[in-house]
Design an enzyme around this catalytic site. Structure first.
Site, PDB file in Angstrom:
ATOM      1  N   THR A 118       0.821  -1.211   0.000  1.00 35.14           N
ATOM      2  CA  THR A 118       0.000   0.000   0.000  1.00 35.14           C
ATOM      3  C   THR A 118       0.852   1.257   0.000  1.00 35.14           C
ATOM      4  O   THR A 118       0.467   2.285  -0.564  1.00 35.14           O
ATOM      5  CB  THR A 118      -0.927   0.002   1.233  1.00 35.14           C
ATOM      6  OG1 THR A 118      -1.790  -1.133   1.171  1.00 35.14           O
ATOM      7  CG2 THR A 118      -1.778   1.265   1.292  1.00 35.14           C
ATOM      8  N   SER A 152       1.060  -7.195  -0.619  1.00 34.35           N
ATOM      9  CA  SER A 152       1.641  -8.175   0.310  1.00 34.35           C
ATOM     10  C   SER A 152       0.684  -9.292   0.704  1.00 34.35           C
ATOM     11  O   SER A 152       1.113 -10.294   1.269  1.00 34.35           O
ATOM     12  CB  SER A 152       2.199  -7.491   1.558  1.00 34.35           C
ATOM     13  OG  SER A 152       1.192  -7.184   2.489  1.00 34.35           O
ATOM     14  N   THR A 172       1.154  -4.084   4.474  1.00 34.80           N
ATOM     15  CA  THR A 172       0.830  -4.343   5.875  1.00 34.80           C
ATOM     16  C   THR A 172       0.292  -5.750   6.116  1.00 34.80           C
ATOM     17  O   THR A 172       0.428  -6.290   7.215  1.00 34.80           O
ATOM     18  CB  THR A 172      -0.218  -3.334   6.388  1.00 34.80           C
ATOM     19  OG1 THR A 172      -1.421  -3.464   5.617  1.00 34.80           O
ATOM     20  CG2 THR A 172       0.303  -1.909   6.308  1.00 34.80           C
ATOM     21  N   ASP A 173      -0.322  -6.377   5.107  1.00 33.98           N
ATOM     22  CA  ASP A 173      -1.082  -7.605   5.350  1.00 33.98           C
ATOM     23  C   ASP A 173      -0.221  -8.751   5.861  1.00 33.98           C
ATOM     24  O   ASP A 173      -0.670  -9.546   6.692  1.00 33.98           O
ATOM     25  CB  ASP A 173      -1.816  -8.035   4.073  1.00 33.98           C
ATOM     26  CG  ASP A 173      -3.042  -7.184   3.800  1.00 33.98           C
ATOM     27  OD1 ASP A 173      -3.477  -6.451   4.707  1.00 33.98           O
ATOM     28  OD2 ASP A 173      -3.562  -7.247   2.670  1.00 33.98           O
TER      29      ASP A 173
END
Length: 339
Positions: free
Chosen positions: A13, A62, A95-96
């Site tokens: 992101t 991610s 972030t995932d």
């Protein structure tokens, strides 16, 4: 010439773009290059207190993180650790799966002579108020920080995740799907905070992570882990114990060639009776099965950090299920190749 900080781009992101800047929740991840991201961060050279360099090794969301990107990350980090012209590494990431990549690097790199700092963003780069530029600047400041003896302040893989928070790879978790401060280290709390170009550590110092035993190990792991495109890494899955669980899932995975299993347990390591029988049969057939609590805070009472000697044990692991999966995958590699 003064050594540089190497910035490694993987997408996420932080490199995303929204069609409408006023609707930052609707965006496409991994659109901007790491060079473009750096060009948009005011004062990043000051935060670095020295030269910067950048390399793009992947450009993905991610949620789609895979062994191929992890292998490329290890290869690039290992080269940086052995390069006298590099003094620290910063990695931009989605972030995932940030916590999983951080734990993977923590496990394979071992004791660090140079900082490795991951960072991310919850808003795309063209949002009206993006968080990525400040997070990237903070990560560079953390990577550049020195202790009183002029040595790197940070001695383990860490992540700068928003609001200047600095988290250890061991405890880092994403706990919220969209707020800016989406990450936590649970009961442990952050390792510290980045305030401008100053890094404040919660305990006043950054102890070497106790579970990063031995010396630097990145080169050994790079030699042991094959390129996944040609030789797939061990296949480890997570099965969750929950109300109404039905028999057959473990057996179905085994039939497909599963190499290891993590069971995300309820509470303090408890497992539905339907799964207990399947787990016992799987162990009898030689399948490693570890347990990890699905609770976001706390650990199973008798949980330990696992190793290759624990493959045949009914082990409660002191990690989240997602990090436990990484550790089991690496333990299987160790057992096969004697890393």
């Amino acid at each position: 010439m003064q050594p540089k900080i190497l910035i490694i781009g993987t997408g996420g992101t932080i490199a995303g773009m929204a069609d409408d800047a006023e609707k930052p929740g609707q965006y496409r991840a991994a659109q901007l290059s790491i060079a473009a991201l750096l060009a948009g961060v005011s004062g990043i050279e000051t935060a670095a207190a020295g030269p910067l360099d950048a390399v793009q090794i992947a450009q993905i969301d991610s949620k789609d993180m895979n062994d191929e990107v992890w292998h490329a990350l290890l290869k690039t980090c290992d080269a940086a650790m052995r390069d006298a012209t590099v003094r620290a590494v910063v990695i931009t990431h989605g972030t995932d799966t940030l916590e999983e990549t951080a734990w993977f690097l923590h496990c394979v790199l071992g004791r660090l002579a140079k900082p490795v700092v991951l960072t991310c963003a919850m808003r795309p780069a063209n949002a009206l108020m993006p968080d990525g530029p400040q997070n990237l600047k903070d990560a560079v400041a953390a990577a550049a920080a020195l202790d009183a003896d002029g040595q790197p302040l940070l001695r383990e893989v860490v992540a700068v995740t928003g609001g200047g928070e600095l988290h250890s790879a061991r405890w880092l978790q994403k706990l919220h799907p969209h707020r800016l401060l989406a990450f936590s280290s649970g009961e442990q709390g952050p390792l510290g905070w980045v305030d401008g170009t100053t890094v404040r550590l919660r305990h006043g110092y950054a102890p070497q992570a106790a579970d990063a035993a031995g010396d630097y190990s990145g080169s050994a792991w790079l030699a042991a882990l094959p390129a996944p495109a040609s030789t797939p890494w061990p296949w480890v899955e997570i099965v969750t114990s929950h109300a109404g669980v039905r028999p057959g899932m473990v057996e179905a995975l085994q039939a497909q060639g599963l190499d290891g299993l993590v069971v995300a347990t309820t509470g303090n390591g408890t497992v539905h009776e339907v799964l207990l029988d399947a787990m016992a049969r799987a162990r009898q057939q030689g399948l490693p099965v570890w347990r990890s609590s699905r609770c976001s805070d706390g650990l199973i009472s008798d949980a330990v950090l696992p190793g290759v000697a624990d493959l045949d044990k009914d082990l409660a692991v002191a990690l989240t299920p997602y990090k436990c999966r990484v550790s089991l995958q690496l333990a299987l590699v160790q057992a096969k190749l004697k890393v």
